[in-house]
Design a protein around this motif. Structure first.
Motif, PDB file in Angstrom:
ATOM      1  N   ASN A  29       0.845  -1.183   0.000  1.00 34.95           N
ATOM      2  CA  ASN A  29       0.000   0.000   0.000  1.00 34.95           C
ATOM      3  C   ASN A  29       0.886   1.241   0.000  1.00 34.95           C
ATOM      4  OD1 ASN A  29      -1.498   2.216   1.649  1.00 34.95           O
ATOM      5  ND2 ASN A  29      -3.111   0.834   0.932  1.00 34.95           N
ATOM      6  N   GLU A  30       0.464   2.284  -0.696  1.00 34.38           N
ATOM      7  CA  GLU A  30       1.270   3.500  -0.802  1.00 34.38           C
ATOM      8  C   GLU A  30       1.533   4.162   0.552  1.00 34.38           C
ATOM      9  OE1 GLU A  30      -0.718   6.350  -3.272  1.00 34.38           O
ATOM     10  OE2 GLU A  30      -2.482   6.438  -1.967  1.00 34.38           O
ATOM     11  N   ASN A  31       0.711   3.875   1.557  1.00 36.00           N
ATOM     12  CA  ASN A  31       0.890   4.466   2.884  1.00 36.00           C
ATOM     13  C   ASN A  31       1.818   3.648   3.783  1.00 36.00           C
ATOM     14  OD1 ASN A  31      -0.879   6.639   2.336  1.00 36.00           O
ATOM     15  ND2 ASN A  31      -2.617   5.297   2.713  1.00 36.00           N
ATOM     16  N   ASN A  32       2.262   2.512   3.305  1.00 43.64           N
ATOM     17  CA  ASN A  32       3.175   1.672   4.078  1.00 43.64           C
ATOM     18  C   ASN A  32       4.553   2.325   4.058  1.00 43.64           C
ATOM     19  OD1 ASN A  32       5.037  -0.360   4.902  1.00 43.64           O
ATOM     20  ND2 ASN A  32       3.575  -1.937   4.340  1.00 43.64           N
ATOM     21  N   VAL A  33       5.079   2.653   5.238  1.00 36.56           N
ATOM     22  CA  VAL A  33       6.369   3.343   5.328  1.00 36.56           C
ATOM     23  C   VAL A  33       7.500   2.419   5.775  1.00 36.56           C
ATOM     24  CG1 VAL A  33       5.330   5.618   5.720  1.00 36.56           C
ATOM     25  CG2 VAL A  33       5.867   4.140   7.673  1.00 36.56           C
ATOM     26  N   GLN A  34       7.237   1.121   5.795  1.00 37.80           N
ATOM     27  CA  GLN A  34       8.248   0.151   6.215  1.00 37.80           C
ATOM     28  C   GLN A  34       9.381   0.073   5.200  1.00 37.80           C
ATOM     29  OE1 GLN A  34       7.559  -1.301   9.265  1.00 37.80           O
ATOM     30  NE2 GLN A  34       5.731  -0.048   9.175  1.00 37.80           N
ATOM     31  N   GLU A  35      10.569  -0.234   5.682  1.00 33.31           N
ATOM     32  CA  GLU A  35      11.690  -0.498   4.784  1.00 33.31           C
ATOM     33  C   GLU A  35      11.606  -1.958   4.369  1.00 33.31           C
ATOM     34  OE1 GLU A  35      15.577   0.748   6.037  1.00 33.31           O
ATOM     35  OE2 GLU A  35      14.715   2.401   7.191  1.00 33.31           O
ATOM     36  N   ILE A  36      11.458  -2.175   3.083  1.00 34.23           N
ATOM     37  CA  ILE A  36      11.252  -3.536   2.584  1.00 34.23           C
ATOM     38  C   ILE A  36      12.282  -3.824   1.501  1.00 34.23           C
ATOM     39  CG2 ILE A  36       9.607  -5.117   1.508  1.00 34.23           C
ATOM     40  CD1 ILE A  36       7.408  -3.129   2.565  1.00 34.23           C
ATOM     41  N   ASP A  37      13.073  -4.870   1.727  1.00 33.70           N
ATOM     42  CA  ASP A  37      14.044  -5.310   0.728  1.00 33.70           C
ATOM     43  C   ASP A  37      13.810  -6.789   0.445  1.00 33.70           C
ATOM     44  OD1 ASP A  37      15.122  -6.682   2.903  1.00 33.70           O
ATOM     45  OD2 ASP A  37      16.866  -5.392   3.091  1.00 33.70           O
ATOM     46  N   ALA A  38      14.653  -7.376  -0.368  1.00 35.37           N
ATOM     47  CA  ALA A  38      14.477  -8.777  -0.781  1.00 35.37           C
ATOM     48  C   ALA A  38      14.454  -9.719   0.420  1.00 35.37           C
ATOM     49  CB  ALA A  38      15.574  -9.184  -1.756  1.00 35.37           C
ATOM     50  N   GLU A  39      15.271  -9.459   1.410  1.00 39.72           N
ATOM     51  CA  GLU A  39      15.314 -10.335   2.586  1.00 39.72           C
ATOM     52  C   GLU A  39      14.024 -10.255   3.388  1.00 39.72           C
ATOM     53  OE1 GLU A  39      16.450 -13.290   4.996  1.00 39.72           O
ATOM     54  OE2 GLU A  39      17.409 -12.710   3.135  1.00 39.72           O
ATOM     55  N   VAL A  40      13.468  -9.065   3.539  1.00 39.61           N
ATOM     56  CA  VAL A  40      12.197  -8.901   4.247  1.00 39.61           C
ATOM     57  C   VAL A  40      11.081  -9.621   3.490  1.00 39.61           C
ATOM     58  CG1 VAL A  40      10.443  -7.225   4.974  1.00 39.61           C
ATOM     59  CG2 VAL A  40      12.865  -6.743   5.370  1.00 39.61           C
ATOM     60  N   VAL A  41      11.051  -9.483   2.163  1.00 45.00           N
ATOM     61  CA  VAL A  41      10.042 -10.173   1.351  1.00 45.00           C
ATOM     62  C   VAL A  41      10.174 -11.680   1.543  1.00 45.00           C
ATOM     63  CG1 VAL A  41       9.252 -10.638  -1.010  1.00 45.00           C
ATOM     64  CG2 VAL A  41       9.850  -8.296  -0.326  1.00 45.00           C
ATOM     65  N   LYS A  42      11.402 -12.178   1.521  1.00 45.21           N
ATOM     66  CA  LYS A  42      11.634 -13.616   1.708  1.00 45.21           C
ATOM     67  C   LYS A  42      11.140 -14.068   3.086  1.00 45.21           C
ATOM     68  CE  LYS A  42      15.183 -17.176   1.547  1.00 45.21           C
ATOM     69  NZ  LYS A  42      16.551 -17.498   1.174  1.00 45.21           N
ATOM     70  N   GLN A  43      11.428 -13.294   4.124  1.00 45.53           N
ATOM     71  CA  GLN A  43      10.996 -13.657   5.472  1.00 45.53           C
ATOM     72  C   GLN A  43       9.473 -13.630   5.607  1.00 45.53           C
ATOM     73  OE1 GLN A  43      13.194 -10.991   7.992  1.00 45.53           O
ATOM     74  NE2 GLN A  43      15.001 -12.313   7.994  1.00 45.53           N
ATOM     75  N   ILE A  44       8.837 -12.665   4.954  1.00 42.26           N
ATOM     76  CA  ILE A  44       7.372 -12.592   5.004  1.00 42.26           C
ATOM     77  C   ILE A  44       6.769 -13.808   4.321  1.00 42.26           C
ATOM     78  CG2 ILE A  44       5.346 -11.349   4.117  1.00 42.26           C
ATOM     79  CD1 ILE A  44       6.999  -8.728   4.570  1.00 42.26           C
ATOM     80  N   TYR A  45       7.236 -14.121   3.111  1.00 42.12           N
ATOM     81  CA  TYR A  45       6.664 -15.233   2.354  1.00 42.12           C
ATOM     82  C   TYR A  45       7.145 -16.597   2.849  1.00 42.12           C
ATOM     83  CZ  TYR A  45       3.933 -12.370  -0.736  1.00 42.12           C
ATOM     84  OH  TYR A  45       2.972 -11.530  -1.226  1.00 42.12           O
ATOM     85  N   SER A  46       8.120 -16.604   3.747  1.00 45.47           N
ATOM     86  CA  SER A  46       8.528 -17.847   4.425  1.00 45.47           C
ATOM     87  C   SER A  46       7.826 -17.983   5.764  1.00 45.47           C
ATOM     88  CB  SER A  46      10.045 -17.858   4.649  1.00 45.47           C
ATOM     89  OG  SER A  46      10.723 -17.838   3.429  1.00 45.47           O
ATOM     90  N   ASP A  47       6.976 -17.012   6.096  1.00 50.17           N
ATOM     91  CA  ASP A  47       6.196 -16.989   7.326  1.00 50.17           C
ATOM     92  C   ASP A  47       7.078 -16.834   8.564  1.00 50.17           C
ATOM     93  OD1 ASP A  47       3.563 -16.929   8.368  1.00 50.17           O
ATOM     94  OD2 ASP A  47       3.698 -19.019   8.990  1.00 50.17           O
ATOM     95  N   LYS A  48       8.221 -16.175   8.408  1.00 54.44           N
ATOM     96  CA  LYS A  48       9.111 -15.931   9.541  1.00 54.44           C
ATOM     97  C   LYS A  48       8.886 -14.552  10.153  1.00 54.44           C
ATOM     98  CE  LYS A  48      12.504 -19.181   7.939  1.00 54.44           C
ATOM     99  NZ  LYS A  48      13.671 -19.409   7.134  1.00 54.44           N
ATOM    100  N   VAL A  49       8.344 -13.639   9.376  1.00 56.76           N
ATOM    101  CA  VAL A  49       8.005 -12.303   9.857  1.00 56.76           C
ATOM    102  C   VAL A  49       6.517 -12.122   9.633  1.00 56.76           C
ATOM    103  CG1 VAL A  49       8.288  -9.828   9.436  1.00 56.76           C
ATOM    104  CG2 VAL A  49      10.286 -11.319   9.384  1.00 56.76           C
ATOM    105  N   SER A  50       5.803 -11.795  10.704  1.00 51.27           N
ATOM    106  CA  SER A  50       4.353 -11.677  10.574  1.00 51.27           C
ATOM    107  C   SER A  50       3.802 -10.318  11.003  1.00 51.27           C
ATOM    108  CB  SER A  50       3.659 -12.783  11.369  1.00 51.27           C
ATOM    109  OG  SER A  50       4.095 -12.773  12.704  1.00 51.27           O
ATOM    110  N   PHE A  51       4.687  -9.424  11.444  1.00 50.33           N
ATOM    111  CA  PHE A  51       4.261  -8.086  11.841  1.00 50.33           C
ATOM    112  C   PHE A  51       5.190  -7.059  11.230  1.00 50.33           C
ATOM    113  CE2 PHE A  51       2.638 -10.801  15.187  1.00 50.33           C
ATOM    114  CZ  PHE A  51       1.348 -10.310  15.368  1.00 50.33           C
TER     115      PHE A  51
END
Length: 142
Positions: A29-51
């Protein structure tokens, strides 16, 4: 004779590899101000990061297993096949260890839903990202 003519006609038809070569866009979402890189995407889609860092739960959008975009995403980000990643999600769900809320939607809906929900993340192929209203691209997979 008809067989040979049909075979020749088929050989002359260009076969598009566009579906396999398209870029994949990871979007939030355009209002999301989180820093997101390839590692964060991998952790999210690996269900290791949920917040997200602000404490809000992540809403993960996944494409159907047979989607070319999902296969490309899974291979490039998770180093697995789409079917293998689905098996992982299913096992976590059955064992009640799943952390992220996961929604499986067709590509035409992912960008729309992500644009409506600030905590969401998803990915779509280039041909499906017609309109960037409400979205921010955080990663491009060539």
């Amino acid at each position: 004779m008809n067989y040979l003519r049909n075979l020749l006609l088929f050989a002359l038809i260009p076969i598009s590899t566009e579906a396999f070569c398209e870029r994949i866009y990871v979007v939030v979402n355009e209002n999301n101000v989180q820093e997101i890189d390839a590692e964060v995407v991998k952790q999210i889609y690996s269900d290791k990061v949920s917040f997200w860092k602000n404490g809000e739960g992540i809403l993960v959008f996944e494409l159907p297993v047979k989607s070319n975009a999902r296969e490309k995403f899974a291979q490039n980000i998770l180093n697995k096949s789409a079917i293998s990643t689905q098996r992982d999600w299913s096992n976590r769900f059955v064992n009640n260890t799943i952390k992220n809320e996961v929604k499986m939607k067709p590509q035409r809906l992912v960008a729309r839903f992500v644009s409506l929900k600030e905590s969401a993340i998803g990915y779509v192929s280039e041909s499906e990202i017609n309109n960037l209203n409400g979205l921010k691209i955080v990663m491009i997979i060539d």
